[in-house]
Scaffold this motif. Sequence first.
Motif, PDB file in Angstrom:
ATOM      1  N   GLN A 217     -29.430  15.190  26.265  1.00  0.00           N
ATOM      2  CA  GLN A 217     -30.432  15.947  25.518  1.00  0.00           C
ATOM      3  C   GLN A 217     -29.804  16.611  24.289  1.00  0.00           C
ATOM      4  OE1 GLN A 217     -33.399  18.503  27.652  1.00  0.00           O
ATOM      5  NE2 GLN A 217     -32.264  20.202  26.746  1.00  0.00           N
ATOM      6  N   VAL A 218     -28.639  17.204  24.479  1.00  0.00           N
ATOM      7  CA  VAL A 218     -27.951  17.859  23.368  1.00  0.00           C
ATOM      8  C   VAL A 218     -27.538  16.846  22.312  1.00  0.00           C
ATOM      9  CG1 VAL A 218     -25.805  19.042  22.744  1.00  0.00           C
ATOM     10  CG2 VAL A 218     -27.182  19.877  24.676  1.00  0.00           C
ATOM     11  N   ALA A 219     -26.959  15.730  22.730  1.00  0.00           N
ATOM     12  CA  ALA A 219     -26.519  14.715  21.770  1.00  0.00           C
ATOM     13  C   ALA A 219     -27.689  14.204  20.935  1.00  0.00           C
ATOM     14  CB  ALA A 219     -25.832  13.563  22.504  1.00  0.00           C
ATOM     15  N   ARG A 220     -28.810  13.929  21.578  1.00  0.00           N
ATOM     16  CA  ARG A 220     -29.966  13.429  20.850  1.00  0.00           C
ATOM     17  C   ARG A 220     -30.528  14.479  19.902  1.00  0.00           C
ATOM     18  NH1 ARG A 220     -31.248   9.988  18.090  1.00  0.00           N
ATOM     19  NH2 ARG A 220     -30.602   8.518  19.699  1.00  0.00           N
ATOM     20  N   ALA A 221     -30.593  15.736  20.359  1.00  0.00           N
ATOM     21  CA  ALA A 221     -31.146  16.792  19.515  1.00  0.00           C
ATOM     22  C   ALA A 221     -30.270  17.015  18.287  1.00  0.00           C
ATOM     23  CB  ALA A 221     -31.279  18.084  20.322  1.00  0.00           C
ATOM     24  N   VAL A 222     -28.959  16.984  18.462  1.00  0.00           N
ATOM     25  CA  VAL A 222     -28.049  17.173  17.332  1.00  0.00           C
ATOM     26  C   VAL A 222     -28.167  16.010  16.354  1.00  0.00           C
ATOM     27  CG1 VAL A 222     -25.609  17.232  16.679  1.00  0.00           C
ATOM     28  CG2 VAL A 222     -26.441  18.684  18.542  1.00  0.00           C
ATOM     29  N   ARG A 223     -28.183  14.788  16.859  1.00  0.00           N
ATOM     30  CA  ARG A 223     -28.314  13.630  15.959  1.00  0.00           C
ATOM     31  C   ARG A 223     -29.633  13.681  15.201  1.00  0.00           C
ATOM     32  NH1 ARG A 223     -25.246  10.788  13.097  1.00  0.00           N
ATOM     33  NH2 ARG A 223     -23.935  10.151  14.841  1.00  0.00           N
ATOM     34  N   ASP A 224     -30.705  14.038  15.874  1.00  0.00           N
ATOM     35  CA  ASP A 224     -31.992  14.108  15.194  1.00  0.00           C
ATOM     36  C   ASP A 224     -31.967  15.149  14.071  1.00  0.00           C
ATOM     37  OD1 ASP A 224     -33.013  12.151  16.811  1.00  0.00           O
ATOM     38  OD2 ASP A 224     -34.182  13.495  18.086  1.00  0.00           O
ATOM     39  N   GLU A 225     -31.185  16.201  14.259  1.00  0.00           N
ATOM     40  CA  GLU A 225     -31.094  17.250  13.239  1.00  0.00           C
ATOM     41  C   GLU A 225     -30.257  16.803  12.040  1.00  0.00           C
ATOM     42  OE1 GLU A 225     -31.355  20.782  11.114  1.00  0.00           O
ATOM     43  OE2 GLU A 225     -32.550  20.087  12.824  1.00  0.00           O
ATOM     44  N   VAL A 226     -29.097  16.203  12.294  1.00  0.00           N
ATOM     45  CA  VAL A 226     -28.156  15.941  11.194  1.00  0.00           C
ATOM     46  C   VAL A 226     -28.265  14.538  10.635  1.00  0.00           C
ATOM     47  CG1 VAL A 226     -26.564  17.650  12.132  1.00  0.00           C
ATOM     48  CG2 VAL A 226     -26.222  15.230  12.691  1.00  0.00           C
ATOM     49  N   GLY A 227     -28.918  13.615  11.351  1.00  0.00           N
ATOM     50  CA  GLY A 227     -29.027  12.250  10.868  1.00  0.00           C
ATOM     51  C   GLY A 227     -27.665  11.647  10.582  1.00  0.00           C
ATOM     52  N   ASP A 228     -27.519  11.047   9.410  1.00  0.00           N
ATOM     53  CA  ASP A 228     -26.242  10.435   9.019  1.00  0.00           C
ATOM     54  C   ASP A 228     -25.499  11.283   7.994  1.00  0.00           C
ATOM     55  OD1 ASP A 228     -26.279   8.194  10.674  1.00  0.00           O
ATOM     56  OD2 ASP A 228     -27.582   7.101   9.317  1.00  0.00           O
ATOM     57  N   SER A 229     -25.788  12.582   7.977  1.00  0.00           N
ATOM     58  CA  SER A 229     -25.081  13.463   7.048  1.00  0.00           C
ATOM     59  C   SER A 229     -23.672  13.775   7.515  1.00  0.00           C
ATOM     60  CB  SER A 229     -25.861  14.769   6.853  1.00  0.00           C
ATOM     61  OG  SER A 229     -26.016  15.459   8.082  1.00  0.00           O
ATOM     62  N   CYS A 230     -23.354  13.464   8.772  1.00  0.00           N
ATOM     63  CA  CYS A 230     -21.998  13.644   9.299  1.00  0.00           C
ATOM     64  C   CYS A 230     -21.845  12.711  10.489  1.00  0.00           C
ATOM     65  CB  CYS A 230     -21.746  15.092   9.727  1.00  0.00           C
ATOM     66  SG  CYS A 230     -22.682  15.587  11.199  1.00  0.00           S
ATOM     67  N   ALA A 231     -20.634  12.601  11.002  1.00  0.00           N
ATOM     68  CA  ALA A 231     -20.398  11.863  12.238  1.00  0.00           C
ATOM     69  C   ALA A 231     -20.597  12.820  13.422  1.00  0.00           C
ATOM     70  CB  ALA A 231     -18.996  11.284  12.267  1.00  0.00           C
ATOM     71  N   VAL A 232     -21.087  12.283  14.523  1.00  0.00           N
ATOM     72  CA  VAL A 232     -21.260  13.060  15.751  1.00  0.00           C
ATOM     73  C   VAL A 232     -20.520  12.336  16.864  1.00  0.00           C
ATOM     74  CG1 VAL A 232     -22.865  14.120  17.378  1.00  0.00           C
ATOM     75  CG2 VAL A 232     -23.539  13.839  14.981  1.00  0.00           C
ATOM     76  N   THR A 233     -19.578  13.032  17.489  1.00  0.00           N
ATOM     77  CA  THR A 233     -18.810  12.460  18.591  1.00  0.00           C
ATOM     78  C   THR A 233     -18.937  13.376  19.806  1.00  0.00           C
ATOM     79  OG1 THR A 233     -16.724  13.632  18.130  1.00  0.00           O
ATOM     80  CG2 THR A 233     -17.148  11.613  16.877  1.00  0.00           C
ATOM     81  N   ALA A 234     -18.385  12.956  20.918  1.00  0.00           N
ATOM     82  CA  ALA A 234     -18.359  13.804  22.119  1.00  0.00           C
ATOM     83  C   ALA A 234     -17.025  13.639  22.817  1.00  0.00           C
ATOM     84  CB  ALA A 234     -19.495  13.444  23.073  1.00  0.00           C
ATOM     85  N   LYS A 235     -16.538  14.735  23.366  1.00  0.00           N
ATOM     86  CA  LYS A 235     -15.348  14.705  24.220  1.00  0.00           C
ATOM     87  C   LYS A 235     -15.819  14.625  25.656  1.00  0.00           C
ATOM     88  CE  LYS A 235     -11.489  16.747  23.383  1.00  0.00           C
ATOM     89  NZ  LYS A 235     -10.432  17.754  23.076  1.00  0.00           N
ATOM     90  N   ILE A 236     -15.413  13.560  26.368  1.00  0.00           N
ATOM     91  CA  ILE A 236     -15.815  13.380  27.758  1.00  0.00           C
ATOM     92  C   ILE A 236     -14.570  13.152  28.615  1.00  0.00           C
ATOM     93  CG2 ILE A 236     -18.039  12.414  27.048  1.00  0.00           C
ATOM     94  CD1 ILE A 236     -16.971   9.667  27.970  1.00  0.00           C
ATOM     95  N   SER A 237     -14.778  13.101  29.915  1.00  0.00           N
ATOM     96  CA  SER A 237     -13.656  13.072  30.849  1.00  0.00           C
ATOM     97  C   SER A 237     -13.448  11.685  31.454  1.00  0.00           C
ATOM     98  CB  SER A 237     -13.908  14.078  31.978  1.00  0.00           C
ATOM     99  OG  SER A 237     -12.847  14.100  32.894  1.00  0.00           O
ATOM    100  N   VAL A 238     -12.173  11.253  31.462  1.00  0.00           N
ATOM    101  CA  VAL A 238     -11.837  10.043  32.217  1.00  0.00           C
ATOM    102  C   VAL A 238     -11.689  10.375  33.700  1.00  0.00           C
ATOM    103  CG1 VAL A 238     -10.701   8.936  30.255  1.00  0.00           C
ATOM    104  CG2 VAL A 238      -9.341  10.292  31.861  1.00  0.00           C
ATOM    105  N   SER A 239     -11.482  11.664  34.006  1.00  0.00           N
ATOM    106  CA  SER A 239     -11.419  12.186  35.367  1.00  0.00           C
ATOM    107  C   SER A 239     -11.194  13.684  35.269  1.00  0.00           C
ATOM    108  CB  SER A 239     -10.278  11.544  36.169  1.00  0.00           C
ATOM    109  OG  SER A 239     -10.139  12.174  37.443  1.00  0.00           O
TER     110      SER A 239
END
Length: 412
Positions: A217-239
């Motif tokens: 939900q957060v990732a989609r909301a942020v992308r919808d706000e900023v579009g392609d004006s910047c890159a959007v990444t996420a830090k996730i866990s391998v474990s």
Amino acid sequence: MASDASQRPAADVPAPDVPAPDVFAPARLGPVRLRNRTVKAATFEGRAPQGRVTDALIDYHLAVARGGVGLTTVAYLAVAPEGRTHREQIVVGPQTRGGLARMADAIHEAGAAIAGQVGHAGPVANGRSNGVHALAASRMPSPLSMQMVRSASDADLTRITRDYVAAARTLVDAGFDVLELHMAHSYLISSFLAPGLNRRKDDWGGPLERRARLGRQVARAVRDEVGDSCAVTAKISVSDGFKGGVTTDEGIEYAAMLESDGALDALQLSGGSSLMNPMYLFRGETPVREFAESMPFPVRWGMRTPIGRGFLKTYPFEEAYFRAKALRFREALSMPLMLLGGINRADTMEQAMADGFDFVAMGRALLREPDLVARLAAGRAAEGVCIHCNRCMPTIYSGTRCVVIDPPFPMQ
């Protein structure tokens, strides 16, 4: 404007007969052009007293920008007051926009791009320091504040999602090139993902698809706000490295959900838990005494007990220690991935490119040697000199620095 998932760039996974990309050559991260594929990973700088951008914080990032890194990441930019790890942390908003813009301008002048790690600390927040109780997926005691962490309500999660969007807009307006959404280390989104921390019976708990709801939900909301004006990444866990944490299998499944949503330009693969098992992320020596001395009472006392000492486990250091697990993500996904975890050598970086990773992220190596990337690229060095003693970790409350050598960054 929302971005079409089909327009997100696929990872540059080398074909058997195609040379791996040069880690020191320019590359694209979503809509952003970077001068090379190296990333200064987000590590708390300890240079934001009163939660403000300081000259010392700017100088900290300028050192690695001038030292050749492609992208430097400002750590732990909180989206809400209760989302700070402690009170000396920046909350992104109108009151901090000017300082953030000044920092972005300085980094750009040095030739690098700048990322902001956007997050809500959740149960990792010190509610006593912040003056407001921390939030998590489920109610739990906090070893940091000796308070109870409150279970986030539906209204809290709606408000926090809006907070992420507002923070994203502020950072883009301030000139940041990349937004890194923090979804690891038992921070708020990560606490929802971990079944041992998320005991909810509602639509936010239970099967992974529901536990993953907040992050998506957060990732989609942020992308919808900023579009392609910047890159959007996420830090996730391998474990997550603890019983009841996110496993590698679940991490891959969650990453596949994020990839299918099409809101992100890349994933940075990390691991461990700031709350449950921090040394799983860092590896190497465990400075228990130094940690205890840096903590306020009664945390300092607690760390000297057998239970407290057991909290800081020891994992032997090895180069690129997340690589084996990260390769499983690379095999399962097509989107760009950043390899993190004990990267100190030029040949390790080259191997990461050959493995199909798109970027390499470095932390302690650059703290010890801010100009390491430039020297590796020029062939003046083959590896960094960090000894992985981890005595830099307890310095986060007094200005993060390498204690083995004279401090390379100004402290004031």
